[in-house]
Design a protein around this motif. Structure first.
Motif, PDB file in Angstrom:
ATOM      1  N   UNK A 202      16.253  11.320  -3.801  1.00  0.00           N
ATOM      2  CA  UNK A 202      16.063  11.523  -4.460  1.00  0.00           C
ATOM      3  C   UNK A 202      14.416  10.912  -3.836  1.00  0.00           C
ATOM      4  N   UNK A 203      13.658  11.433  -5.093  1.00  0.00           N
ATOM      5  CA  UNK A 203      11.923  10.158  -4.815  1.00  0.00           C
ATOM      6  C   UNK A 203      11.278  10.113  -5.453  1.00  0.00           C
ATOM      7  N   UNK A 204      10.085   9.325  -5.107  1.00  0.00           N
ATOM      8  CA  UNK A 204       9.624   8.551  -6.694  1.00  0.00           C
ATOM      9  C   UNK A 204       8.023   8.073  -5.749  1.00  0.00           C
ATOM     10  N   UNK A 205       7.230   8.535  -6.952  1.00  0.00           N
ATOM     11  CA  UNK A 205       5.767   7.759  -6.577  1.00  0.00           C
ATOM     12  C   UNK A 205       5.500   6.476  -7.143  1.00  0.00           C
ATOM     13  N   UNK A 206       4.354   5.648  -7.077  1.00  0.00           N
ATOM     14  CA  UNK A 206       4.013   4.738  -7.045  1.00  0.00           C
ATOM     15  C   UNK A 206       3.570   4.261  -8.652  1.00  0.00           C
TER      16      UNK A 206
ATOM     17  N   UNK B  97       0.979  -1.194   0.019  1.00  0.00           N
ATOM     18  CA  UNK B  97       0.378  -0.317  -0.285  1.00  0.00           C
ATOM     19  C   UNK B  97       0.936   0.979   0.090  1.00  0.00           C
ATOM     20  N   UNK B  98       2.223   0.789  -0.063  1.00  0.00           N
ATOM     21  CA  UNK B  98       2.739   2.064   0.064  1.00  0.00           C
ATOM     22  C   UNK B  98       2.768   2.920  -1.283  1.00  0.00           C
ATOM     23  N   UNK B  99       3.089   4.190  -1.229  1.00  0.00           N
ATOM     24  CA  UNK B  99       2.648   4.699  -2.476  1.00  0.00           C
ATOM     25  C   UNK B  99       4.217   6.295  -2.619  1.00  0.00           C
ATOM     26  N   UNK B 100       4.826   6.040  -2.087  1.00  0.00           N
ATOM     27  CA  UNK B 100       4.995   7.209  -2.416  1.00  0.00           C
ATOM     28  C   UNK B 100       6.616   6.935  -1.378  1.00  0.00           C
ATOM     29  N   UNK B 101       8.287   6.604  -1.962  1.00  0.00           N
ATOM     30  CA  UNK B 101       8.948   6.046  -1.808  1.00  0.00           C
ATOM     31  C   UNK B 101      10.303   7.189  -2.080  1.00  0.00           C
ATOM     32  N   UNK B 102      11.261   7.764  -1.059  1.00  0.00           N
ATOM     33  CA  UNK B 102      12.605   7.872  -0.657  1.00  0.00           C
ATOM     34  C   UNK B 102      14.084   7.354  -0.603  1.00  0.00           C
TER      35      UNK B 102
ATOM     36  N   UNK C 129       0.322   5.157   1.432  1.00  0.00           N
ATOM     37  CA  UNK C 129      -0.459   5.928   1.048  1.00  0.00           C
ATOM     38  C   UNK C 129      -2.203   5.997   1.820  1.00  0.00           C
ATOM     39  N   UNK C 130      -2.985   7.147   1.510  1.00  0.00           N
ATOM     40  CA  UNK C 130      -3.890   8.143   2.644  1.00  0.00           C
ATOM     41  C   UNK C 130      -3.237   9.182   3.182  1.00  0.00           C
ATOM     42  N   UNK C 131      -2.371   9.483   2.723  1.00  0.00           N
ATOM     43  CA  UNK C 131      -1.241  10.524   2.868  1.00  0.00           C
ATOM     44  C   UNK C 131      -1.470  11.661   4.181  1.00  0.00           C
ATOM     45  N   UNK C 132      -0.388  10.296   4.937  1.00  0.00           N
ATOM     46  CA  UNK C 132       0.369  10.580   6.627  1.00  0.00           C
ATOM     47  C   UNK C 132       1.613  11.367   5.691  1.00  0.00           C
ATOM     48  N   UNK C 133       2.335  10.503   5.316  1.00  0.00           N
ATOM     49  CA  UNK C 133       4.173  11.080   4.878  1.00  0.00           C
ATOM     50  C   UNK C 133       4.387  10.927   6.053  1.00  0.00           C
ATOM     51  N   UNK C 134       4.852   9.900   6.889  1.00  0.00           N
ATOM     52  CA  UNK C 134       5.386   9.283   7.531  1.00  0.00           C
ATOM     53  C   UNK C 134       6.191   8.763   7.558  1.00  0.00           C
ATOM     54  N   UNK C 135       7.727   8.980   6.657  1.00  0.00           N
ATOM     55  CA  UNK C 135       8.219   7.534   6.487  1.00  0.00           C
ATOM     56  C   UNK C 135       8.837   6.597   7.201  1.00  0.00           C
ATOM     57  N   UNK C 136       8.800   5.309   6.881  1.00  0.00           N
ATOM     58  CA  UNK C 136       9.701   4.268   7.166  1.00  0.00           C
ATOM     59  C   UNK C 136      10.826   3.563   6.668  1.00  0.00           C
TER      60      UNK C 136
END
Lengths: 113, 117
Positions: free
Chosen positions: A48-52, A29-34, A95-102
């Protein structure tokens, strides 16, 4: 998220070579990666980052590839330099918009002159 | 670029004492800041989310009475490690989210090395 190991995987390369650092993420379910770079004794630095909705993104000397099918990210560094020596972490955002990276486990890159 | 500072950069304290670590956003406002802990050769683990003007949200397993967080202004969050013990020795890193930027943008501080004797 990924389990945290007791030691970091290490990648040793010669100056000028290309480096590929891999990361397996855990949540489909992750949709954004850094990708972050962390030098010894310092905080993480955004690379660098990338979206799903993408499978590849390029920056200056770096490229991130995303394979959602196998939940895999890679960071490619072209013409690796001694200053690239650091620990590299991938981070996933659910995904869900919290954008707290793991943060993932990290890979230590050692560049030999 | 956006800068986040932490103070002190390193601190040594005796077991049983309390230590306060400051995280400041120097050129932007941050309603949300995050506190991470990193043990040697390990990854960053999120401890808590610090929200300006309200209570912090702690991750599972993090004792809120031991790690006190105060986010009293839009540019400052503090983490107080109360009654510190040697096992609290770690690298504490904060990050801050710029209110004027997309939520996914956050800037990390340089970290604070805590050694409890």
């Amino acid at each position: 998220g990924e389990s945290v190991g007791l030691h970091l995987p290490t990648l040793s390369v010669q100056e000028g070579d290309n480096s590929i650092i891999n990361c397996a993420y855990s949540n489909s379910a992750s949709d954004y990666f850094i990708w972050y770079k962390q030098e010894s004794g310092k905080g993480p630095q955004f690379i660098i980052d990338i979206r799903s909705n993408m499978d590849k993104r390029q920056g200056q000397r770096v490229t991130v590839l995303l394979n959602k099918t196998v939940k895999h990210l890679s960071l490619q560094i072209a013409a690796t330099q001694p200053g690239d020596s650091a620990v590299y972490f991938c981070a996933e955002n659910l995904s869900g918009g919290s954008y707290i990276p793991t943060f993932g486990r990290g890979t230590s890159l050692i560049v030999h002159p | 670029g956006a800068v986040v500072s932490q103070h002190p950069s390193r601190v040594i304290c005796k077991s049983g004492t309390s230590v306060k670590i400051e995280c400041r956003s120097l050129d932007f406002q941050a309603t949300t800041m995050f506190w991470y802990r990193q043990f040697p050769k390990q990854s960053l683990m999120l401890m808590a989310t610090s929200n300006e003007g309200s209570k912090a949200t702690y991750e599972q397993g993090v004792e809120k009475d031991k790690f006190l967080i105060n986010h009293a202004s839009l540019t400052l969050s503090t983490l107080t490690v109360t009654s510190a013990h040697p096992e609290d020795s770690s690298f504490y890193i904060c990050s801050a989210r710029d209110v004027g930027m997309p939520k996914e943008t956050q800037y990390f501080g340089p970290g604070t090395r805590l050694l409890v004797l």
